[in-house]
Motif scaffolding. Structure first.
Motif, PDB file in Angstrom:
ATOM      1  N   PRO A  82      68.182   0.434  -5.591  1.00 47.14           N
ATOM      2  CA  PRO A  82      68.620  -0.395  -6.717  1.00 47.14           C
ATOM      3  C   PRO A  82      69.946  -1.108  -6.460  1.00 47.14           C
ATOM      4  CG  PRO A  82      68.963   1.933  -7.220  1.00 47.14           C
ATOM      5  CD  PRO A  82      68.284   1.875  -5.872  1.00 47.14           C
ATOM      6  N   GLN A  83      70.711  -0.623  -5.476  1.00 46.91           N
ATOM      7  CA  GLN A  83      72.054  -1.146  -5.241  1.00 46.91           C
ATOM      8  C   GLN A  83      72.193  -1.614  -3.803  1.00 46.91           C
ATOM      9  OE1 GLN A  83      76.407  -0.355  -6.494  1.00 46.91           O
ATOM     10  NE2 GLN A  83      75.320   1.551  -6.561  1.00 46.91           N
ATOM     11  N   SER A  84      72.760  -2.794  -3.624  1.00 47.18           N
ATOM     12  CA  SER A  84      72.984  -3.255  -2.261  1.00 47.18           C
ATOM     13  C   SER A  84      74.258  -2.616  -1.715  1.00 47.18           C
ATOM     14  CB  SER A  84      73.143  -4.773  -2.235  1.00 47.18           C
ATOM     15  OG  SER A  84      73.548  -5.171  -0.951  1.00 47.18           O
ATOM     16  N   GLU A  95      74.232   4.220 -14.443  1.00 55.83           N
ATOM     17  CA  GLU A  95      73.473   3.707 -15.586  1.00 55.83           C
ATOM     18  C   GLU A  95      72.812   2.362 -15.251  1.00 55.83           C
ATOM     19  OE1 GLU A  95      74.269   2.904 -20.361  1.00 55.83           O
ATOM     20  OE2 GLU A  95      75.959   3.123 -18.962  1.00 55.83           O
ATOM     21  N   GLU A  96      73.562   1.506 -14.579  1.00 60.54           N
ATOM     22  CA  GLU A  96      73.009   0.203 -14.182  1.00 60.54           C
ATOM     23  C   GLU A  96      71.893   0.370 -13.158  1.00 60.54           C
ATOM     24  OE1 GLU A  96      76.712  -2.924 -14.543  1.00 60.54           O
ATOM     25  OE2 GLU A  96      76.973  -1.264 -13.135  1.00 60.54           O
ATOM     26  N   GLU A  97      72.064   1.323 -12.236  1.00 62.04           N
ATOM     27  CA  GLU A  97      71.004   1.589 -11.258  1.00 62.04           C
ATOM     28  C   GLU A  97      69.724   2.019 -11.977  1.00 62.04           C
ATOM     29  OE1 GLU A  97      72.875   3.018  -6.998  1.00 62.04           O
ATOM     30  OE2 GLU A  97      72.097   4.540  -8.343  1.00 62.04           O
ATOM     31  N   ILE A  98      69.879   2.957 -12.913  1.00 58.96           N
ATOM     32  CA  ILE A  98      68.723   3.495 -13.635  1.00 58.96           C
ATOM     33  C   ILE A  98      68.020   2.389 -14.424  1.00 58.96           C
ATOM     34  CG2 ILE A  98      68.065   5.077 -15.512  1.00 58.96           C
ATOM     35  CD1 ILE A  98      70.311   6.984 -14.329  1.00 58.96           C
ATOM     36  N   ASN A  99      68.820   1.512 -15.038  1.00 57.36           N
ATOM     37  CA  ASN A  99      68.232   0.364 -15.757  1.00 57.36           C
ATOM     38  C   ASN A  99      67.477  -0.556 -14.808  1.00 57.36           C
ATOM     39  OD1 ASN A  99      69.157   1.167 -18.222  1.00 57.36           O
ATOM     40  ND2 ASN A  99      71.046  -0.046 -18.125  1.00 57.36           N
ATOM     41  N   ARG A 100      68.056  -0.760 -13.631  1.00 55.60           N
ATOM     42  CA  ARG A 100      67.421  -1.658 -12.663  1.00 55.60           C
ATOM     43  C   ARG A 100      66.104  -1.065 -12.140  1.00 55.60           C
ATOM     44  NH1 ARG A 100      71.082  -4.567  -8.206  1.00 55.60           N
ATOM     45  NH2 ARG A 100      71.686  -5.825  -9.997  1.00 55.60           N
ATOM     46  N   ILE A 101      66.072   0.240 -11.953  1.00 61.72           N
ATOM     47  CA  ILE A 101      64.839   0.888 -11.478  1.00 61.72           C
ATOM     48  C   ILE A 101      63.771   0.839 -12.564  1.00 61.72           C
ATOM     49  CG2 ILE A 101      63.791   3.071 -10.722  1.00 61.72           C
ATOM     50  CD1 ILE A 101      66.687   3.810  -9.688  1.00 61.72           C
ATOM     51  N   GLY A 102      64.190   1.055 -13.822  1.00 63.73           N
ATOM     52  CA  GLY A 102      63.239   1.006 -14.935  1.00 63.73           C
ATOM     53  C   GLY A 102      62.066   1.929 -14.688  1.00 63.73           C
ATOM     54  N   THR A 121      70.333   6.096  -3.228  1.00 63.94           N
ATOM     55  CA  THR A 121      71.410   6.096  -4.221  1.00 63.94           C
ATOM     56  C   THR A 121      72.482   7.089  -3.808  1.00 63.94           C
ATOM     57  OG1 THR A 121      71.994   6.431  -6.568  1.00 63.94           O
ATOM     58  CG2 THR A 121      70.307   7.897  -5.654  1.00 63.94           C
ATOM     59  N   PHE A 122      73.722   6.857  -4.281  1.00 62.34           N
ATOM     60  CA  PHE A 122      74.753   7.877  -4.030  1.00 62.34           C
ATOM     61  C   PHE A 122      75.173   8.573  -5.322  1.00 62.34           C
ATOM     62  CE2 PHE A 122      76.623   3.550  -3.410  1.00 62.34           C
ATOM     63  CZ  PHE A 122      77.381   3.439  -4.575  1.00 62.34           C
ATOM     64  N   TYR A 123      74.377   8.419  -6.388  1.00 63.96           N
ATOM     65  CA  TYR A 123      74.666   9.075  -7.660  1.00 63.96           C
ATOM     66  C   TYR A 123      73.702  10.223  -7.948  1.00 63.96           C
ATOM     67  CZ  TYR A 123      77.421   4.921  -8.981  1.00 63.96           C
ATOM     68  OH  TYR A 123      78.335   3.905  -9.050  1.00 63.96           O
ATOM     69  N   ALA A 124      74.269  11.380  -8.314  1.00 66.49           N
ATOM     70  CA  ALA A 124      73.444  12.528  -8.714  1.00 66.49           C
ATOM     71  C   ALA A 124      72.609  12.182  -9.954  1.00 66.49           C
ATOM     72  CB  ALA A 124      74.343  13.735  -8.992  1.00 66.49           C
ATOM     73  N   GLU A 125      73.195  11.418 -10.873  1.00 63.76           N
ATOM     74  CA  GLU A 125      72.493  11.068 -12.112  1.00 63.76           C
ATOM     75  C   GLU A 125      71.236  10.219 -11.825  1.00 63.76           C
ATOM     76  OE1 GLU A 125      73.433   8.709 -16.251  1.00 63.76           O
ATOM     77  OE2 GLU A 125      75.152   9.239 -14.976  1.00 63.76           O
ATOM     78  N   THR A 126      71.363   9.277 -10.898  1.00 65.59           N
ATOM     79  CA  THR A 126      70.212   8.458 -10.515  1.00 65.59           C
ATOM     80  C   THR A 126      69.151   9.323  -9.831  1.00 65.59           C
ATOM     81  OG1 THR A 126      71.700   6.574 -10.224  1.00 65.59           O
ATOM     82  CG2 THR A 126      69.494   6.334  -9.317  1.00 65.59           C
ATOM     83  N   VAL A 127      69.591  10.296  -9.031  1.00 66.04           N
ATOM     84  CA  VAL A 127      68.658  11.227  -8.382  1.00 66.04           C
ATOM     85  C   VAL A 127      67.882  12.018  -9.427  1.00 66.04           C
ATOM     86  CG1 VAL A 127      68.483  13.351  -6.999  1.00 66.04           C
ATOM     87  CG2 VAL A 127      69.882  11.438  -6.185  1.00 66.04           C
ATOM     88  N   ARG A 128      68.594  12.521 -10.455  1.00 62.50           N
ATOM     89  CA  ARG A 128      67.905  13.293 -11.503  1.00 62.50           C
ATOM     90  C   ARG A 128      66.861  12.438 -12.209  1.00 62.50           C
ATOM     91  NH1 ARG A 128      72.876  15.994 -12.102  1.00 62.50           N
ATOM     92  NH2 ARG A 128      73.645  14.445 -13.569  1.00 62.50           N
ATOM     93  N   PHE A 129      67.249  11.203 -12.524  1.00 59.77           N
ATOM     94  CA  PHE A 129      66.302  10.268 -13.140  1.00 59.77           C
ATOM     95  C   PHE A 129      65.094  10.057 -12.224  1.00 59.77           C
ATOM     96  CE2 PHE A 129      64.811   5.841 -13.072  1.00 59.77           C
ATOM     97  CZ  PHE A 129      64.282   5.731 -14.351  1.00 59.77           C
ATOM     98  N   GLY A 130      65.374   9.791 -10.940  1.00 58.27           N
ATOM     99  CA  GLY A 130      64.304   9.543  -9.969  1.00 58.27           C
ATOM    100  C   GLY A 130      63.392  10.746  -9.802  1.00 58.27           C
ATOM    101  N   PHE A 131      63.984  11.937  -9.815  1.00 59.35           N
ATOM    102  CA  PHE A 131      63.219  13.173  -9.669  1.00 59.35           C
ATOM    103  C   PHE A 131      62.210  13.306 -10.821  1.00 59.35           C
ATOM    104  CE2 PHE A 131      62.991  17.907 -10.374  1.00 59.35           C
ATOM    105  CZ  PHE A 131      62.207  18.168  -9.258  1.00 59.35           C
ATOM    106  N   ASN A 132      62.657  12.995 -12.020  1.00 65.97           N
ATOM    107  CA  ASN A 132      61.755  13.049 -13.188  1.00 65.97           C
ATOM    108  C   ASN A 132      60.666  11.979 -13.118  1.00 65.97           C
ATOM    109  OD1 ASN A 132      63.129  15.216 -14.281  1.00 65.97           O
ATOM    110  ND2 ASN A 132      64.578  13.904 -15.372  1.00 65.97           N
TER     111      ASN A 132
END
Length: 297
Positions: A82-84, A95-102, A121-132
């Motif tokens: 999601p991030q360059s 939060e922006e990454e998660i929105n971009r992944i949708g 990603t380098f965010y734990a929060e994005t990983v948790r979202f992705g895992f779900n």
């Protein structure tokens, strides 16, 4: 040779097998993925400003089309970013990454159930979202440097974790550092970080020496020559050299004009045991893997 000696041999070969188990397969959500044939990871950029895709694959429709194309061409892993992380790219929050992944991950999983998805990603929060949402692999370019919850989160998800060598902060990511001995420095980093990950309970670690991130052209050429020494043969290696400037700048070419040179380097790293190639051009990399496999038999 004494009997005693023989039994000693058997023991050591058994422990070697245990040490190198990681090599043969990685456990992605309970699915064992065999690495005895090198895998191709196709890059799916969700970034409007991505330097090489120019944001063509922004919409869900084109992302699904691009995924389908890469899978047909021979990719088994799709790396969603999601991030360059190219120089001077815009910085996104989790939060922006998660929105971009949708709903991109779940859409891809529904359409192509056999695909393995790695999330860049380098965010734990994005990983948790992705895992779900159903990701299979964590691809963190920061080695846990940019988010101190990353290693714990990797352990909680039990997903394979790609550990990349990079400078210690987002700001210094692309600062060119001249290392006294690049391979030694990267191995010291790998040794420290893999111990930390293993202690936290991360079972599957993949190493990425971090081509294109803050290293001189000379150092990166040395890294190519010495790929076999990375990680002391304990962990599978991922190599990402696709469209990197250390290849095209010295040749005076553009990122899109170096296929032949890139495939030669791909072959060189496969011959030294690389298990995953992270690429933009799947069809060409597949030819190289096939060539490598045919020579190996």
């Amino acid at each position: 040779m004494s009997h005693h000696h023989l039994s000693g041999l058997q023991v050591s070969s058994l422990s070697d097998t245990l040490n190198f188990q990681t090599f043969n397969s990685i456990n992605c959500n309970g699915r064992l993925v065999d690495l005895s044939v090198p895998k191709i990871m196709g890059i799916l950029n969700l970034t409007p400003d991505s330097f090489s895709d120019g944001g063509k694959f922004n919409t869900e429709k084109s992302a699904l089309e691009q995924t389908h194309k890469m899978l047909t061409e021979g990719a088994e892993i799709i790396d969603i970013g999601p991030q360059s992380t190219r120089p001077h790219a815009e910085f996104l929050s989790a939060e922006e990454e998660i929105n971009r992944i949708g709903s991109m991950i779940s859409l891809i999983k529904r359409e192509f159930p056999e695909v393995l998805i790695s999330l860049d990603t380098f965010y734990a929060e994005t990983v948790r979202f992705g895992f779900n949402e159903g990701i299979d692999i964590i691809n963190d370019i920061s080695g846990g440097h940019y988010d101190d919850k990353m290693f714990d989160t990797a352990a909680e998800t039990k997903l394979p974790y790609i550990l990349m060598h990079v400078n210690p902060s987002y700001e210094t990511m692309h600062d060119k550092i001249k290392f006294a001995d690049i391979v030694l420095s990267i191995n010291q980093y790998f040794s420290e970080k893999t111990n930390e990950l293993l202690n936290k309970g991360v079972k599957d670690i993949i190493l990425d020496p971090g081509f294109g991130f803050g290293k001189t052209v000379e150092d990166q050429m040395k890294m190519i020559d010495e790929v076999k020494y990375f990680g002391f043969g304990k962990f599978p290696l991922l190599i990402g050299i696709s469209r990197k400037s250390f290849i095209y700048k010295p040749l005076g070419k553009s990122a899109l004009d170096i296929n032949e040179e890139t495939q030669k380097l791909h072959l060189k790293v496969l011959q030294q045991g690389a298990k995953i190639l992270r690429v933009h051009d799947v069809a060409e990399a597949k030819k190289t893997v096939d060539l490598f496999m045919s020579k190996r038999v």
